[in-house]
Design a protein around this motif. Structure first.
Motif, PDB file in Angstrom:
ATOM      1  N   SER A 157       0.823  -1.210   0.000  1.00 44.42           N
ATOM      2  CA  SER A 157       0.000   0.000   0.000  1.00 44.42           C
ATOM      3  C   SER A 157       0.852   1.253   0.000  1.00 44.42           C
ATOM      4  CB  SER A 157      -0.926   0.004   1.218  1.00 44.42           C
ATOM      5  OG  SER A 157      -1.804  -1.089   1.192  1.00 44.42           O
ATOM      6  N   ARG A 161       0.969   4.086  -2.937  1.00 48.38           N
ATOM      7  CA  ARG A 161       0.716   5.502  -2.643  1.00 48.38           C
ATOM      8  C   ARG A 161       1.861   6.370  -3.153  1.00 48.38           C
ATOM      9  NH1 ARG A 161      -0.014   8.134   3.444  1.00 48.38           N
ATOM     10  NH2 ARG A 161       0.078  10.322   2.772  1.00 48.38           N
ATOM     11  N   LEU A 190      -5.300   0.276   0.163  1.00 43.31           N
ATOM     12  CA  LEU A 190      -4.801   1.625  -0.128  1.00 43.31           C
ATOM     13  C   LEU A 190      -5.576   2.706   0.620  1.00 43.31           C
ATOM     14  CD1 LEU A 190      -2.746   3.300  -1.675  1.00 43.31           C
ATOM     15  CD2 LEU A 190      -4.328   3.345  -3.622  1.00 43.31           C
ATOM     16  N   SER A 194      -3.793   5.146   3.463  1.00 37.06           N
ATOM     17  CA  SER A 194      -3.393   6.404   2.821  1.00 37.06           C
ATOM     18  C   SER A 194      -4.246   7.591   3.241  1.00 37.06           C
ATOM     19  CB  SER A 194      -3.460   6.260   1.291  1.00 37.06           C
ATOM     20  OG  SER A 194      -4.795   6.093   0.868  1.00 37.06           O
ATOM     21  N   CYS A 196      -7.385   8.016   2.383  1.00 34.93           N
ATOM     22  CA  CYS A 196      -8.300   8.351   1.289  1.00 34.93           C
ATOM     23  C   CYS A 196      -9.681   7.762   1.539  1.00 34.93           C
ATOM     24  CB  CYS A 196      -7.741   7.836  -0.035  1.00 34.93           C
ATOM     25  SG  CYS A 196      -6.210   8.670  -0.525  1.00 34.93           S
TER      26      CYS A 196
END
Length: 226
Positions: A157, A161, A190, A194, A196
């Motif tokens: 991950s 990123r 991810l 991250s 997100c």
């Protein structure tokens, strides 16, 4: 034992996804996952059959918190699921309400999202925990299992990123199911690592993709099959 946080990169109150038109904060997500984890057996295996990506992530995070390995079969065929249950004794199927699933299945219900309390801190998962086992499609023979440690998934991950220069707060739309290796890495791991937010749907037709993208806040990313 050294570990890595379950979630990383989120600022207070930041969304991890959406349910309908409402954003779901990472705090709400984590509180719901901790409550759902209390319904899972400690250790062992869970078969994650959820189609909605947020429900999938909830079940996956709960399994990690319970020390379970998530099995992610690409096929929902009854024969395939029976073979999986035979190979992984005691594996608990998990699916969302309103979908066809094996008997004895634990359901991720709408009420799950209102359970739990805001967490005081983000928990860590052991780096060596077997976090997930994914399977090939079986198009060239019997599906092959690929076990993934939490360490390897987190490392992948972080590399993804860095490769796409993804900034916390970005919105992701992924046109690949979460049980697929690529879909799992890009739409589950991810976002969790991250900061997100990911859309819960898996649109396939161009018109569906364009329509869904238009509803997401910028900056937004589309992930398709490689």
């Amino acid at each position: 034992m050294a570990g890595f946080p379950l979630l990383a990169g989120f600022s207070p109150g930041a969304p991890i996804g959406w349910r309908g038109q409402r954003a779901v904060s990472w705090e709400r997500f984590l509180g719901a996952a901790q409550a759902f984890a209390a319904r899972l057996p400690r250790g062992g295996y869970c078969v994650n059959l959820c189609e909605d990506r947020l429900n999938f992530m909830l079940a996956y995070a709960a399994a990690l918190l319970a020390g379970c390995t998530s099995l992610l079969p690409q096929s929902r065929a009854p024969d395939a699921l029976r073979e999986l249950a035979q190979s992984y004794g005691g594996a608990l199927p998990v699916a969302e309400e309103g979908t066809v699933a094996p008997s004895g299945c634990l359901r991720v219900e709408e009420a799950c999202w209102s359970r739990g309390i805001s967490p005081a801190a983000i928990p860590s998962t052991s780096a060596d925990q077997q976090a997930a086992t994914l399977f090939t499609s079986g198009s060239t023979g019997a599906p092959q299992a690929h076990a993934k440690s939490w360490r390897s998934l987190v490392a992948a991950s972080h590399a993804a990123r860095q490769g796409v220069r993804l900034a916390p707060g970005a919105a992701l739309l992924v046109a690949v199911p979460p049980q697929h290796m690529w879909g799992f890495e890009m739409s589950v791991m991810l976002p969790m690592q991250s900061g997100c937010a990911v859309h819960p749907a898996c649109p396939l037709l161009p018109g569906e993709i364009v329509e869904t993208l238009a509803k997401l806040p910028a900056p937004r990313w589309l992930v398709a099959t490689p």
